[in-house]
Design a protein around this motif. Structure first.
Motif, mmCIF file in Angstrom:
data_model
loop_
_atom_site.group_PDB
_atom_site.id
_atom_site.type_symbol
_atom_site.label_atom_id
_atom_site.label_comp_id
_atom_site.label_asym_id
_atom_site.label_seq_id
_atom_site.Cartn_x
_atom_site.Cartn_y
_atom_site.Cartn_z
ATOM 1 N N GLN A 1 -81.671 -20.693 -13.943
ATOM 2 C CA GLN A 1 -82.665 -21.568 -13.316
ATOM 3 C C GLN A 1 -82.032 -22.418 -12.214
ATOM 4 O OE1 GLN A 1 -85.893 -21.531 -13.652
ATOM 5 N NE2 GLN A 1 -86.065 -20.202 -15.418
ATOM 6 N N ASP A 2 -80.887 -23.024 -12.521
ATOM 7 C CA ASP A 2 -80.203 -23.849 -11.519
ATOM 8 C C ASP A 2 -79.743 -23.004 -10.337
ATOM 9 O OD1 ASP A 2 -80.625 -26.073 -13.088
ATOM 10 O OD2 ASP A 2 -78.550 -26.181 -13.837
ATOM 11 N N ASP B 1 -73.348 -17.976 2.089
ATOM 12 C CA ASP B 1 -72.998 -16.732 2.781
ATOM 13 C C ASP B 1 -73.044 -15.535 1.844
ATOM 14 O OD1 ASP B 1 -72.365 -17.845 5.430
ATOM 15 O OD2 ASP B 1 -70.828 -18.927 4.302
ATOM 16 N N VAL B 2 -72.698 -15.759 0.584
ATOM 17 C CA VAL B 2 -72.718 -14.708 -0.442
ATOM 18 C C VAL B 2 -73.065 -15.359 -1.777
ATOM 19 C CG1 VAL B 2 -71.353 -12.928 -1.655
ATOM 20 C CG2 VAL B 2 -70.915 -13.368 0.760
ATOM 21 N N ILE B 3 -73.791 -14.619 -2.601
ATOM 22 C CA ILE B 3 -74.082 -15.060 -3.962
ATOM 23 C C ILE B 3 -73.404 -14.088 -4.916
ATOM 24 C CG2 ILE B 3 -75.882 -15.386 -5.720
ATOM 25 C CD1 ILE B 3 -77.827 -15.997 -3.369
ATOM 26 N N ILE B 4 -72.645 -14.641 -5.867
ATOM 27 C CA ILE B 4 -72.094 -13.843 -6.960
ATOM 28 C C ILE B 4 -72.987 -14.125 -8.155
ATOM 29 C CG2 ILE B 4 -70.110 -13.354 -8.430
ATOM 30 C CD1 ILE B 4 -68.333 -14.655 -6.264
ATOM 31 N N LEU B 5 -73.521 -13.076 -8.744
ATOM 32 C CA LEU B 5 -74.519 -13.233 -9.789
ATOM 33 C C LEU B 5 -74.120 -12.477 -11.044
ATOM 34 C CD1 LEU B 5 -77.387 -14.086 -10.734
ATOM 35 C CD2 LEU B 5 -78.260 -12.067 -9.525
ATOM 36 N N ASP B 6 -74.017 -13.208 -12.157
ATOM 37 C CA ASP B 6 -73.777 -12.572 -13.449
ATOM 38 C C ASP B 6 -75.081 -11.909 -13.885
ATOM 39 O OD1 ASP B 6 -72.579 -11.819 -15.866
ATOM 40 O OD2 ASP B 6 -73.151 -13.685 -16.843
ATOM 41 N N ARG B 7 -74.962 -10.786 -14.504
ATOM 42 C CA ARG B 7 -76.164 -10.064 -14.902
ATOM 43 C C ARG B 7 -76.747 -10.561 -16.218
ATOM 44 N NH1 ARG B 7 -77.176 -3.643 -14.820
ATOM 45 N NH2 ARG B 7 -79.196 -3.760 -15.840
ATOM 46 N N MET B 8 -75.883 -10.969 -17.131
ATOM 47 C CA MET B 8 -76.342 -11.373 -18.464
ATOM 48 C C MET B 8 -76.282 -12.888 -18.603
ATOM 49 S SD MET B 8 -74.735 -8.364 -20.865
ATOM 50 C CE MET B 8 -73.068 -8.917 -20.626
ATOM 51 N N ILE C 1 -83.489 -12.833 -11.565
ATOM 52 C CA ILE C 1 -83.110 -13.775 -10.506
ATOM 53 C C ILE C 1 -83.089 -13.054 -9.168
ATOM 54 C CG2 ILE C 1 -81.213 -15.182 -9.582
ATOM 55 C CD1 ILE C 1 -80.473 -15.792 -12.523
ATOM 56 N N LEU C 2 -82.479 -11.893 -9.150
ATOM 57 C CA LEU C 2 -82.371 -11.103 -7.931
ATOM 58 C C LEU C 2 -83.757 -10.735 -7.390
ATOM 59 C CD1 LEU C 2 -80.375 -9.828 -6.028
ATOM 60 C CD2 LEU C 2 -80.120 -7.943 -7.628
ATOM 61 N N GLU C 3 -84.627 -10.326 -8.262
ATOM 62 C CA GLU C 3 -85.992 -9.976 -7.863
ATOM 63 C C GLU C 3 -86.710 -11.196 -7.264
ATOM 64 O OE1 GLU C 3 -90.145 -8.331 -9.891
ATOM 65 O OE2 GLU C 3 -88.349 -8.542 -11.131
ATOM 66 N N ARG C 4 -86.567 -12.328 -7.902
ATOM 67 C CA ARG C 4 -87.217 -13.554 -7.398
ATOM 68 C C ARG C 4 -86.637 -13.995 -6.060
ATOM 69 N NH1 ARG C 4 -88.071 -17.163 -12.892
ATOM 70 N NH2 ARG C 4 -89.414 -15.654 -13.931
ATOM 71 N N LEU C 5 -85.319 -13.859 -5.907
ATOM 72 C CA LEU C 5 -84.693 -14.210 -4.634
ATOM 73 C C LEU C 5 -85.253 -13.342 -3.514
ATOM 74 C CD1 LEU C 5 -80.940 -14.640 -5.639
ATOM 75 C CD2 LEU C 5 -82.499 -16.441 -4.877
ATOM 76 N N VAL D 1 -75.805 -10.279 -2.217
ATOM 77 C CA VAL D 1 -75.529 -10.571 -3.622
ATOM 78 C C VAL D 1 -74.535 -9.556 -4.178
ATOM 79 C CG1 VAL D 1 -76.521 -10.674 -5.950
ATOM 80 C CG2 VAL D 1 -77.775 -11.644 -4.020
ATOM 81 N N LEU D 2 -73.461 -10.100 -4.763
ATOM 82 C CA LEU D 2 -72.506 -9.297 -5.515
ATOM 83 C C LEU D 2 -72.789 -9.541 -6.987
ATOM 84 C CD1 LEU D 2 -69.892 -7.624 -5.975
ATOM 85 C CD2 LEU D 2 -68.634 -9.766 -5.771
ATOM 86 N N MET D 3 -73.249 -8.507 -7.680
ATOM 87 C CA MET D 3 -73.484 -8.643 -9.107
ATOM 88 C C MET D 3 -72.152 -8.415 -9.808
ATOM 89 S SD MET D 3 -76.636 -7.198 -11.285
ATOM 90 C CE MET D 3 -77.693 -8.461 -10.615
#
Length: 144
Positions: free
Chosen positions: A37-38, A49-56, A65-69, A78-80
């Protein structure tokens, strides 16, 4: 990739510390969001410039989150980064809108190389626009 701003959305404080150390040692700025959420809020109001996103994530799954972005028009690369590293997991993440996917555990130099590549590609993106004036039509390329 000097002075790049990275958002890292990760619930595991130890993993976040490890990535922060790697990224900041390379001279990059990292903002850590400890839950989905945050992270979603930060990505929507600040420029990264880049988002690193944990999947779980416990509160909001990374693919959600990715879909909403993407639905809200956030085009930041985005780097998952995930412990889910099977081929089908990576394909699902990439098909879900991620620009790259890296499985944990990872080597620091590979993480940095992927961040540099994403930033480089995003920096050189061109957008085209068609300008119509009467019977005339121009195709313009705009580099951001």
């Amino acid at each position: 990739m000097s002075a790049a701003r990275i958002l890292y959305i990760e619930d595991d404080a130890r993993a976040a510390r490890q990535v922060r150390e790697v990224v900041e040692t390379a001279g990059l700025a990292l903002t850590w969001a400890a839950n989905g959420q945050d992270g979603l809020k930060l990505a929507g109001v600040e420029r990264f410039d880049v988002i690193i996103l944990d999947r779980m994530l416990p509160d909001l799954e990374g693919l959600t989150i990715l879909e909403r972005l993407r639905e809200s028009g956030v085009g930041t690369p985005v780097l998952m980064l995930s412990a889910l590293g099977r081929s089908s997991d990576r394909a699902e993440g990439l098909d879900g809108g991620a620009d790259d996917y890296l499985a944990k555990p990872f080597e620091a130099e590979e993480l940095l190389a992927r961040l540099r590549a994403l930033h480089r590609r995003a920096s050189g993106r061109t957008h085209s626009a068609v300008i119509l004036y009467g019977a005339f039509e121009w195709l313009c390329c705009i580099t951001r």
